[in-house]
Motif scaffolding. Structure first.
Motif, short mmCIF file in Angstrom:
data_model
loop_
_atom_site.label_atom_id
_atom_site.label_comp_id
_atom_site.label_asym_id
_atom_site.label_seq_id
_atom_site.Cartn_x
_atom_site.Cartn_y
_atom_site.Cartn_z
N CYS A 49 -0.81 -3.22 9.72
CA CYS A 49 -0.04 -2.31 8.88
C CYS A 49 0.28 -3.09 7.60
O CYS A 49 1.20 -3.91 7.58
CB CYS A 49 1.22 -1.89 9.61
N THR A 58 10.49 0.57 7.49
CA THR A 58 10.02 1.06 8.79
C THR A 58 8.55 1.37 8.61
O THR A 58 8.16 2.05 7.66
CB THR A 58 10.77 2.34 9.18
N LYS A 59 7.70 0.85 9.52
CA LYS A 59 6.26 1.03 9.36
C LYS A 59 5.69 1.83 10.53
O LYS A 59 6.07 1.61 11.66
CB LYS A 59 5.55 -0.33 9.30
N THR A 60 4.76 2.71 10.20
CA THR A 60 4.09 3.53 11.20
C THR A 60 2.60 3.48 10.94
O THR A 60 2.15 3.76 9.82
CB THR A 60 4.56 5.00 11.10
N GLY A 84 4.81 -3.20 12.61
CA GLY A 84 4.04 -1.97 12.54
C GLY A 84 2.58 -2.13 12.89
O GLY A 84 1.83 -1.17 12.93
N CYS A 101 -1.32 2.74 6.99
CA CYS A 101 0.06 2.46 7.31
C CYS A 101 0.98 3.27 6.40
O CYS A 101 0.73 3.39 5.20
CB CYS A 101 0.33 0.96 7.10
N ALA A 103 4.82 3.16 5.18
CA ALA A 103 6.01 2.32 5.16
C ALA A 103 7.10 3.04 4.37
O ALA A 103 6.84 3.59 3.30
CB ALA A 103 5.71 0.97 4.51
#
Length: 123
Positions: A49, A58-60, A84, A101, A103
Motif C-alpha cells: 500500500c 488509514t490505508k485500505t 495497509g 491503495c 489512504a
C-alpha cells in the motif's frame, strides 16, 4: 485564519493545519521499483500500500476490475499489516489482478496508481 478540527476533536488554525497536514502517493521511494510483482502459486505474496501522510493515514488495499479501476473492492482476505500492506500466505491464481491503495487522513485522501500483481501457476 479559520479554525479546523481533526477526527479526534482537536482544533487547529488553518496556518498550523497547513504545516502539519499531508497525504501522498509514494512514487519515488527507493523500494518502489524493487517490489516483486510476480509470485508463484502457493508462495507468500506481498501486495504493498504505497501511500503516506501526516498525520499517519488509514490505508485500505483495493482490488480493481481493470487498470482504470472502474470498480473496486476492499481486500479483506490475507494478513493486513498496520501499514495497509496485504500478505497472502498461500497465493492463489485468482489473486492475480490490479491493486491500488486508498489512504485517508484529516487532510483528505489519495488513491495510488494501480499495480498489476501476477500469480503464476506452480510447477
Amino acid at each position: 485564519h479559520g479554525i479546523a478540527h481533526d477526527s479526534q476533536g482537536n482544533y487547529y488554525t488553518d496556518s498550523i493545519l497547513a504545516h502539519m497536514c499531508e497525504i501522498r502517493e509514494i512514487t519515488h521511494d527507493f523500494f518502489y521499483e524493487e517490489i516483486p510483482r510476480e509470485f508463484s502459486e502457493g508462495a507468500v505474496a506481498f501486495i504493498p500500500c504505497l501511500a503516506d501522510g501526516v498525520p499517519s493515514p488509514t490505508k485500505t488495499l483495493q482490488r480493481c476490475d481493470s487498470e482504470e479501476c472502474g470498480s473496486v473492492t476492499e481486500v479483506k482476505d490475507g494478513l493486513v499489516s498496520h501499514d495497509g500492506h496485504v500478505i497472502y500466505e498461500y497465493a492463489s491464481l485468482d489473486q492475480t489482478g490490479w491493486y491500488r491503495c486508498l489512504a485517508t487522513n484529516m487532510c483528505g485522501s489519495v488513491e495510488t496508481a494501480p499495480i498489476f500483481i501476477n500469480i503464476r501457476k506452480g510447477e
